[in-house]
Design a protein around this motif. Structure first.
Motif, PDB file in Angstrom:
ATOM      1  N   GLN A 120       0.986  -1.178   0.153  1.00  0.00           N
ATOM      2  CA  GLN A 120       0.141   0.029   0.047  1.00  0.00           C
ATOM      3  C   GLN A 120       0.696   1.379  -0.029  1.00  0.00           C
ATOM      4  O   GLN A 120       0.599   2.312  -0.451  1.00  0.00           O
ATOM      5  CB  GLN A 120      -1.011  -0.082   1.071  1.00  0.00           C
ATOM      6  CG  GLN A 120      -2.113  -0.748   1.116  1.00  0.00           C
ATOM      7  CD  GLN A 120      -3.195  -0.756   2.246  1.00  0.00           C
ATOM      8  OE1 GLN A 120      -3.063  -1.495   3.261  1.00  0.00           O
ATOM      9  NE2 GLN A 120      -3.901   0.197   2.298  1.00  0.00           N
ATOM     10  N   LEU A 537      -6.412   2.317   1.594  1.00  0.00           N
ATOM     11  CA  LEU A 537      -6.332   2.505  -0.044  1.00  0.00           C
ATOM     12  C   LEU A 537      -7.713   2.330  -0.580  1.00  0.00           C
ATOM     13  O   LEU A 537      -8.335   1.232  -0.502  1.00  0.00           O
ATOM     14  CB  LEU A 537      -5.287   1.272  -0.650  1.00  0.00           C
ATOM     15  CG  LEU A 537      -5.008   1.171  -2.022  1.00  0.00           C
ATOM     16  CD1 LEU A 537      -4.171   2.592  -2.375  1.00  0.00           C
ATOM     17  CD2 LEU A 537      -4.064   0.328  -2.387  1.00  0.00           C
ATOM     18  N   ARG A 549      -5.111   7.075  -1.275  1.00  0.00           N
ATOM     19  CA  ARG A 549      -4.403   6.577  -0.173  1.00  0.00           C
ATOM     20  C   ARG A 549      -4.152   7.487   1.009  1.00  0.00           C
ATOM     21  O   ARG A 549      -4.254   8.542   0.849  1.00  0.00           O
ATOM     22  CB  ARG A 549      -2.743   6.307  -0.604  1.00  0.00           C
ATOM     23  CG  ARG A 549      -3.019   5.017  -1.607  1.00  0.00           C
ATOM     24  CD  ARG A 549      -1.358   4.664  -1.924  1.00  0.00           C
ATOM     25  NE  ARG A 549      -1.170   5.563  -3.090  1.00  0.00           N
ATOM     26  CZ  ARG A 549      -0.360   6.624  -2.989  1.00  0.00           C
ATOM     27  NH1 ARG A 549       0.569   6.785  -1.844  1.00  0.00           N
ATOM     28  NH2 ARG A 549       0.030   7.383  -4.055  1.00  0.00           N
TER      29      ARG A 549
END
Length: 814
Positions: A120, A537, A549
């Protein structure tokens, strides 16, 4: 003559790097879906052992062109899914490709439990591009890292980098889950040599400029996560250039139960150092060897081992130096004649062994033991006799000239001495687990670490100016500065983390969540740290070419050794960890331009920092105050554009705007007004030494029309000047600015593979490259040499980095 050379190089650059005409290419089109035929956006598609690739859009579709010869292998990968590789045999097949990816839930003998969303906060870096990157670092992987979003650098001789207002010590580096440490006594980039990571051994490379998960350690800026290969076939490489040589070999047993990959590297930057202002006999020699071994005991048990040894020798006998500086109206020259030498030694070793156990496809356990040892020795006795001169008087005349037509305004002798030795051992053992529980991936770790350092320092500098020792005293001889210490530290740490990764479906899209908490206890000061962190996310249903994000958490920088040491040469027994509360918000957007896919990324961040340990930087040496007496902040925004600026090859550009300041809580000075009254002044917030406000980097690839085997690669870095101030002075005086760092490196390479294979050799890839470092021959400043004139005025004489150099490089893979 120099202007003519610059014009010639500029013309060469314009002619060779701007060729974007169409090639005889293969069109590659297709779609990426999961096991139930749902589209997978943001999947990576690339040609194996090639440079072309693309990313799938919101419908899972991709399209790009390549100059690859048929047949070739095409690979698709995405976070949380197994990587698939297929062989493309003809052009018709290339236009109708369907990748169907399965989620990662395999046994240990094939794929480890990796989870669904572990990337992520990370950007994937194609490590193969290090071969093409024109970089004076001599093939260090950090050359690619410096061109990433949020990263800044102003020293091509060093592999160190700053990330979003942090210093060099705030960056984490992991190789196969092993935290890597760098030498402690390094003073300048020319001493560094090779970084730990060997590019030839890498299978994957990820970088996070901030907001990383709880599984990564206690640093405040960034993480570089490196994975070494588990090879399946015998192959290797050799490479040689004016900067050194390297080679590696890899292979596995027939049943693939045992794999091994090993590499050796040798580097010398003597060729580059010959362009520095200080002339003399430079003799740097850097060597390292490392290996990564795996052995599958059974389908449930696997053994891994990582070994590393390096030895850096740096020897230097200076002869003289001549530097012109100042302005047009006040031009000056510094001449120095030297006697003496410097000899440095850095020996480092690391060994790590891991045992993995996977009872079933949803659970994995791993125990790792690691030992790190460093011995460092820095010794020098160098005397320099200097003349500070006015090139001409302020009125334009040369009254009272010396024989060389200039006027001496300062004469003196400078003597530098050091006998510094450091011995350090770091040992740890960790127990880690990963568990796939329905839609959740639960990860945890417990680690014990012991640290021992023995440090002896005897370092001083004496300056004699026109017969008087500075600082002046009629009773004794004083040093400009002296630093003496004889210290030992031994301490233990317990660290652990627990994190969960899962997917949450909503009416507007779905959210990938990584939430965790990290704990750290250090018996040196009985400090217990708790660090919660979360990453989100979001993929919206309405626009699947865009994702959002958000990350936040508490990040601590626990002192290792140098942060504990005060300028007086003692250990602060009450030193605490530096603390940073961070918030990062970002966006990724895919779009199409010129019939090609591009990715635009932007991140904004804010760091609120307390318990800061103020420091000063000279070249790459960081000297801490050893006190938690400051607070500060860092805030900024980063932009990145990534895609095929030229069809078939990827390029990218980054822009970062940042500001970081700190307030040293107990500093002040007394100011006297016109009436003689004394007032206490508190400086307040001042720029941190890493306050590089604007930085821009560009990595650009191109090839010649009708000849794709001839490539041009451009590496450009621009960064505004860093703060600096007089040596051994209060931090609030370090508010001057160095000139901006500006550097362009360009490389030209020719693929020789087809020509060599006519001889029926086993060569898979071979190319020869010509690199021009510092194309425009810009004099970049890294630090300053301080001298005084006869009126006791102090001048900062710039220490310049390397000038233009040409490098020849040959690389072969077999």
């Amino acid at each position: 003559m120099k202007n003519n050379l610059n014009q010639l190089y500029t013309l060469l650059f314009l002619l060779l790097s701007c060729s974007t005409l169409a090639q005889n290419q293969i069109k590659i089109e297709g779609i990426v879906t999961d096991s139930i035929n749902q589209a997978i956006p943001f999947a990576n598609i690339s040609i194996v052992d090639g440079r072309a690739g693309s990313v799938s859009d919101n419908k899972g579709q991709f399209s790009f062109s390549a100059t690859q010869a048929l047949p070739f292998q095409l690979q698709a990968s995405s976070i949380g899914y197994q990587t698939i590789t297929i062989t493309v045999k003809n052009e018709q097949q290339a236009k109708n490709i369907h990748f169907k990816l399965s989620e990662k839930q395999e046994s240990l003998g094939q794929v480890d439990v990796e989870g669904q969303i572990t990337d992520q906060s990370f950007n994937k870096i194609d490590h193969k591009l290090i071969d093409r990157l024109p970089d004076a670092g001599g093939g260090n992987i950090e050359g690619l890292v410096k061109s990433q979003m949020g990263v800044s650098s102003n020293n091509e001789l060093s592999s160190q980098y700053r990330v979003r207002g942090g210093n060099y010590d705030e960056n984490l580096v992991y190789v196969n889950d092993i935290e890597i440490y760098r030498p402690f006594l390094i003073r300048s980039g020319q001493q560094e040599g090779l970084s730990f990571v060997n590019p030839n051994l890498i299978s994957s490379l990820k970088f996070s400029p901030g907001g990383f998960e709880a599984q990564y350690g206690d640093k405040m800026s960034s993480v570089l996560d490196v994975r070494y290969k588990k090879p399946k076939a015998v192959q290797g490489s050799v490479s040689a250039s004016f900067l050194g040589a390297s080679g590696h070999i890899e292979g596995s047993s027939k049943d693939e139960r045992f794999t091994a990959i090993s590499g050796v590297r040798y580097k010398t930057n003597q060729y580059l150092l010959g362009t520095l202002d200080v002339s003399g006999d430079y003799n740097p020699s850097f060597f390292d060897a490392q290996t990564f071994l795996t052995y599958r005991l059974s389908d449930k048990w696997q053994l891994e081992a990582l070994g590393y040894y390096s030895q850096n020798n740096y020897s230097f006998e200076p002869v003289d130096r001549e530097t012109s500086f100042g302005t047009i109206n006040e031009a000056k020259k510094l001449k120095i004649y030297f006697e003496g030498q410097e000899k440095d030694l850095f020996q480092t070793g690391l060994g790590a062994v891991s045992l993995k156990f996977m009872p079933n496809s949803n659970n994995q356990y791993k125990i790792t033991a690691m030992g790190y040892r460093t011995y460092e020795e820095v010794t020098y006795d160098i005397m320099g006799q200097y003349w500070l001169q006015n090139i001409e008087n302020p009125d334009g005349t040369t009254s009272n000239p010396q024989e060389d037509g200039v006027q001496n305004i300062g004469v003196g002798t400078n003597l530098e001495h050091a006998r510094n030795d450091l011995f350090g051992i770091i040992q740890n053992v960790s127990f880690q687990g990963k568990h796939q529980l329905n839609k959740h991936l639960l990860s945890w770790q417990v680690k014990y670490q012991h640290e021992y350092f023995k440090d002896y320092i005897n370092e001083w500098e004496m300056r004699d100016s026109a017969g008087y020792s500075l600082p002046y005293s009629d009773k004794e001889v004083k040093f400009v500065y002296s630093y003496n210490a004889d210290l030992k530290t031994s301490s233990n740490r317990l660290t652990s983390y627990l994190q969960d990764e899962f997917k949450l479906n909503t009416t507007n899209g779905y959210i990938l969540i990584n939430a965790g908490i990290r704990a750290n206890y250090w018996d040196f000061n009985n400090e217990l740290l708790i660090s919660p962190r979360v990453n989100l996310l979001f993929y919206p249903n309405t626009n699947k070419t865009t994702r959002y994000r958000l990350a936040g958490g508490v990040y601590y920088q626990s002192p290792l050794y140098r942060e504990m040491r005060t300028p007086e040469g003692s250990i602060n027994e009450n030193i605490k960890s530096q603390k940073s509360i961070q918030l990062v918000a970002g966006i990724d957007h895919l779009f199409e331009a010129m019939n090609r896919e591009f990715k635009f990324t932007s991140e904004a961040y804010y760091k609120h920092m307390t318990n800061l340990n103020p420091y000063q930087v000279d070249n790459v040496r960081i000297r801490y105050s050893g006190e938690n007496n400051a607070k500060g902040y860092a805030t900024g925004i980063d932009f990145k554009l990534h895609g095929e600026f030229v069809k078939g090859v990827e390029s990218w550009a980054n822009l970062s705007i940042m500001k970081t300041e700190e307030d040293i809580l107990d500093d002040y000075y007394i100011e006297t007004d016109e009436e003689g009254n004394e007032n206490i002044v508190y400086p307040g917030y001042i720029p941190r030494p890493s306050d590089q406000r604007v930085s821009f980097s560009l990595f650009f690839q191109d090839y010649l029309p009708n000849n794709p085997s001839f490539r041009v690669n451009l590496n450009l870095i621009f960064a505004t000047g860093l703060p600096f101030g007089p040596p051994q002075s209060p931090r609030y005086l370090a508010t001057n600015r160095m000139p901006a760092y500006r550097r362009v490196d360009i490389g030209f390479s020719k693929d020789l593979t087809k020509w060599i294979n006519k001889k029926n050799t086993i060569v898979k890839d071979c190319w020869i490259g010509l690199e021009v470092f510092n194309l425009f021959d810009i004099s970049n400043t890294i630090s300053y040499y301080w001298v005084r004139d006869i009126h006791n005025r102090q001048y900062a004489v710039p220490n310049y980095l390397t000038s233009r150099r040409i490098n020849l490089k040959l690389t072969t893979y077999f």
